[in-house]
Write an enzyme that holds these catalytic residues in place. Structure first.
Site, PDB file in Angstrom:
ATOM      1  N   ARG A   1       0.822  -1.220   0.000  1.00  0.00           N
ATOM      2  CA  ARG A   1       0.000   0.000   0.000  1.00  0.00           C
ATOM      3  C   ARG A   1       0.859   1.275   0.000  1.00  0.00           C
ATOM      4  NH1 ARG A   1      -5.173  -1.329   3.956  1.00  0.00           N
ATOM      5  NH2 ARG A   1      -6.562  -1.985   2.269  1.00  0.00           N
TER       6      ARG A   1
ATOM      7  N   LYS B   1     -17.615 -14.650   5.966  1.00  0.00           N
ATOM      8  CA  LYS B   1     -19.034 -14.376   6.195  1.00  0.00           C
ATOM      9  C   LYS B   1     -19.827 -14.032   4.941  1.00  0.00           C
ATOM     10  CE  LYS B   1     -18.797 -12.668  10.895  1.00  0.00           C
ATOM     11  NZ  LYS B   1     -18.903 -11.423  11.667  1.00  0.00           N
TER      12      LYS B   1
ATOM     13  N   GLY C   1      -7.170  -7.712   1.131  1.00  0.00           N
ATOM     14  CA  GLY C   1      -5.865  -7.970   1.750  1.00  0.00           C
ATOM     15  C   GLY C   1      -5.491  -9.440   1.777  1.00  0.00           C
TER      16      GLY C   1
ATOM     17  N   GLY D   1     -12.772  -4.039   1.343  1.00  0.00           N
ATOM     18  CA  GLY D   1     -14.148  -3.540   1.468  1.00  0.00           C
ATOM     19  C   GLY D   1     -14.469  -2.503   0.404  1.00  0.00           C
TER      20      GLY D   1
END
Ligand code: 3PG
Ligand code: MG
Length: 370
Positions: A43, A180, A325, A348
């Site tokens: 990053r 999830k 990630g 996200g």
């Protein structure tokens, strides 16, 4: 301008000349740390084109980022110091302020914190793609007050991800993993409108398998999502679930199961048959987006599924994009990160951009330019 958002060239034109101008750059330097050691500086390197472009033009560049989730209070463990040292090596002369999330005003999007951030600043650049789905002060505040633009990294992420959303070459295959279903429901529903095939692995596959009435033993799943998974499976789209599973049996030994996980067994990876089937679909694709590992790949015994997907993504002729990630870390661990077309710096954020076609950080830049 691109999609109504000013670029660095627009900022330069607007400020006339960047020499001596103080430019605040919001970066996403939320890097993985082991104590004070940065385990992956991807990053930081990803922000260098923007930082270099600005410094070459004589701008006085100050970078600002969050690190971890310190929840509004100074926390030594989340000090920017390790990042500051790495940045000094990669981009000498660029200043870096302390962790934005040490101030409660950042996450609260407090106007006073925005004013503090832009004090003495002539222009603002958002290059923090990975944080642009957060309506935080440093992301949405400055464009209301000072001339602003998206950086090169943000621009490329938007080009690639909106390209997938708007005009993917077909077949367009999406591979999703991770724990999830509930986290990814929105993006799954949106993607099912456009993808040709959706491949599902990771712990979230067990909620889908349970929805089909398969026995999943003691595998992780989300009981309150079963009805939703049923509805998605009945939607007539091409959803692929694992046909075999690798995990630990009730005695704690590694086991491979066909359709049904044995009682007391816990699934931790997709099995070899599923990995081969997923790889075939990926090979035939012309566009692939992959987010989320297929199993607990940090443990060698459960890495084969993720490795097979990573290898297929690296080898296919399709245009390939990897977001998140964990999948990016898996690619790097297998030495395959150079073999995909685009590794997104956002997890996200990439999912939210695919789902909604916009992000708070992008909207703020667009509105700020009006
Ligand atoms: C990330 O790592 O996903 C981004 O830096 C955003 O961090 P956050 O999820 O803590 O907001
Ligand atoms: Mg995150």
């Amino acid at each position: 301008m691109k999609r109504g958002i000013p670029t660095l060239d627009d900022l330069e034109a607007r400020l006339d000349d960047l020499t001596g101008k103080r430019i605040l750059v919001r970066t996403d330097f939320n890097v993985p740390l082991d104590g004070e050691t940065i385990t992956d500086d991807f990053r930081i390197r990803a922000a260098l084109p923007t930082l270099g472009w600005l410094t070459e033009r004589g701008a006085d560049v100050v970078a600002a980022s969050h690190l971890g989730r310190p929840r509004g209070a100074p926390t030594p463990k989340y000090s920017m110091e390790p990042v500051r040292q790495r940045l000094a090596e990669l981009a000498p002369g660029v200043e870096l302020v302390e962790n934005l999330r040490f101030d409660p005003g950042e996450e609260a999007n407090d106007e006073r914190f925005v004013e503090h951030l832009i004090e003495g600043v002539d222009g603002y650049v958002n290059d923090a793609f990975g944080a642009s789905h957060r309506a935080h002060a440093s992301i949405v505040g400055p464009p209301k007050h000072v001339p602003s633009a998206m950086g090169r990294l943000l621009e490329r992420e938007v080009d690639v991800l909106l390209g997938l959303r708007d005009s993917p070459k077909r077949p367009f295959v999406v591979v999703l993993g991770g724990a999830k279903v509930s986290d990814k429901l929105g993006v799954i529903e949106a993607l099912l409108e456009t993808v040709d095939s959706l491949l599902i692995g990771g712990a979230m596959c067990f909620t889908f398998l349970a929805a089909l009435g398969r026995s999943i033993g003691d595998s992780l799943f989300e009981p309150d999502q079963i009805d939703t998974c049923k509805r998605l499976l009945e939607g007539g789209k091409d959803i692929h679930l694992p046909s075999d599973i690798v995990g630990l049996d009730a005695a704690g030994n590694v086991a491979t199961w066909g359709g049904r996980v044995a009682q007391g067994g816990k699934g931790l990876d997709i099995g070899p048959g599923s990995a081969a089937a997923f790889a075939d679909v990926i090979t035939e694709a012309r566009t692939v987006f992959w987010n989320g590992p297929m199993g607990v790949f940090e443990d060698d015994r459960f890495a084969a599924g993720t490795r097979a997907v990573a290898e297929a993504v690296a080898a296919t002729k399709a245009f390939t994009v990897v977001g998140g990630g964990d999948s990016a870390a898996a690619l790097a661990e297998f030495g395959l990160d150079d073999d995909v077309d685009h590794v997104s710096t956002g997890g996200g954020a990439s999912l939210e951009l695919l789902e909604l076609g916009d992000l708070p950080g992008l909207a703020a830049l667009r509105e700020g330019s009006r």
